[in-house]
Scaffold this active site. Structure first.
Site, PDB file in Angstrom:
ATOM      1  N   GLU A  62       0.833  -1.200   0.000  1.00 44.44           N
ATOM      2  CA  GLU A  62       0.000   0.000   0.000  1.00 44.44           C
ATOM      3  C   GLU A  62       0.870   1.254   0.000  1.00 44.44           C
ATOM      4  O   GLU A  62       0.598   2.219  -0.716  1.00 44.44           O
ATOM      5  CB  GLU A  62      -0.910   0.006   1.225  1.00 44.44           C
ATOM      6  CG  GLU A  62      -1.807   1.216   1.330  1.00 44.44           C
ATOM      7  CD  GLU A  62      -2.424   1.380   2.713  1.00 44.44           C
ATOM      8  OE1 GLU A  62      -2.759   2.519   3.069  1.00 44.44           O
ATOM      9  OE2 GLU A  62      -2.543   0.381   3.439  1.00 44.44           O
ATOM     10  N   ASP A  66       0.738   3.789  -3.118  1.00 40.07           N
ATOM     11  CA  ASP A  66       0.336   5.179  -2.895  1.00 40.07           C
ATOM     12  C   ASP A  66       1.270   6.131  -3.641  1.00 40.07           C
ATOM     13  O   ASP A  66       0.830   7.074  -4.302  1.00 40.07           O
ATOM     14  CB  ASP A  66       0.355   5.463  -1.392  1.00 40.07           C
ATOM     15  CG  ASP A  66       0.017   6.914  -1.066  1.00 40.07           C
ATOM     16  OD1 ASP A  66      -1.099   7.338  -1.401  1.00 40.07           O
ATOM     17  OD2 ASP A  66       0.865   7.612  -0.500  1.00 40.07           O
ATOM     18  N   GLU A 134      -4.618   0.509  -3.652  1.00 43.86           N
ATOM     19  CA  GLU A 134      -3.263   1.070  -3.719  1.00 43.86           C
ATOM     20  C   GLU A 134      -2.218  -0.036  -3.654  1.00 43.86           C
ATOM     21  O   GLU A 134      -1.213  -0.005  -4.379  1.00 43.86           O
ATOM     22  CB  GLU A 134      -3.047   2.065  -2.580  1.00 43.86           C
ATOM     23  CG  GLU A 134      -3.775   3.376  -2.763  1.00 43.86           C
ATOM     24  CD  GLU A 134      -3.445   4.392  -1.696  1.00 43.86           C
ATOM     25  OE1 GLU A 134      -3.472   5.590  -1.988  1.00 43.86           O
ATOM     26  OE2 GLU A 134      -3.154   3.983  -0.545  1.00 43.86           O
TER      27      GLU A 134
END
Length: 283
Positions: A62, A66, A134
């Site tokens: 993640e 991101d 993400e």
């Protein structure tokens, strides 16, 4: 090129089988290293302990996803809006990658059906699915590179689930707009985290207050500090623009603050002048 063909041939017996088919329906292509994609959908509440003692879940992916998503969206809006200024581009990126948007898209493409979690609270507000999206982008980047990740975001996510022109017309980032207003008016604005706790499902909750000239103007609660700040900023921004009495009150407070500051400055300057004219006698 030959390496890619070899990988494709190697995957032939597995295509059409689970979980390859499930990922193909979401991604539009078959994964090379499917372990990465499975980890991307592994919520921290269902972390797996490896033989070496490490626990794995989707949080690291993640984090990577991101950053990759930010770069991809910046690339897309930069080319889409050729003559727009930096502030507009920043707001566009913020609106596209905000948690609420990612969570909605994640559900629409079916991530909520595949994510592995033991958390009791699986409501969209936890942003569990957006976080997994993400992580999935991070997995694509590691597995097939930036170009494949960009194609997925541009064609499968934005192209099918977002209208860029509609997004451009939406209200801009409230925190950015409030800060921009404060700088223009030379009025102080602060974002104060006033509380943080976990709910009955052990989900972190944050509460932020926006203060203008020291006066509380908005409160916001969210599942991240950023979300709570945005909600508080939205309340404060709307209050400033829709409530004339409150706006005038803020301007009056600011004037009083400036007057006190000027009086204090004048007093200090006067005392310095008197001190210079009447130096203390030497002992």
């Amino acid at each position: 090129m030959l390496k890619k063909i070899y990988r494709g041939v190697r995957l032939l017996p597995k295509r059409g089988k689970e979980p390859y088919l499930s990922f193909y329906k979401i991604l539009g292509f078959y994964p090379f290293n499917i372990t990465l994609y499975e980890q991307a959908l592994l919520h921290k509440s269902s972390s797996i302990k490896l033989k070496d003692g490490r626990w794995i879940n989707n949080e690291r992916l993640e984090f990577l996803g991101d950053a990759i998503l930010d770069a991809i969206v910046a690339d897309i809006v930069f080319k889409q809006f050729e003559y727009k200024k930096e502030g507009f581009l920043t707001n566009m990126r913020s609106k596209i990658v905000q948690r609420e948007t990612l969570n909605r898209i994640a559900i629409e493409i079916g991530i909520d059906k595949l994510i592995k979690t033991s958390a009791r609270n699986t409501t969209p507000n936890t942003h569990m699915y957006g976080n997994a999206l993400e992580a999935l982008i991070g997995a694509i980047y590691l597995d097939q590179g930036y170009r494949a990740a960009k194609k997925f975001v541009d064609e499968s996510l934005i192209g099918k689930h977002l209208n860029i022109e509609t997004v451009a017309e939406q209200e801009a980032n409230y925190k950015s707009r409030l800060i921009e207003w404060s700088q223009k008016q030379k009025i102080s604005v602060s974002f104060d985290l006033i509380d943080s706790f976990v709910d009955s499902n052990n989900t972190p909750i944050f509460k932020t207050a926006v203060k203008i000239v020291g006066e509380q103007a908005g409160l916001g609660t969210g599942y991240s500090k950023k979300e709570s700040q945005q909600k508080a900023a939205k309340e404060a921004f709307n209050k400033l623009h829709r409530n004339a009495a409150f706006r005038n009150h803020i301007y009056n407070l600011h004037e009083q603050q400036q007057q006190l500051h000027n009086e204090k400055y004048t007093k200090v300057q006067t005392e310095d002048c008197v001190s210079e004219e009447n130096p203390e006698p030497e002992g």
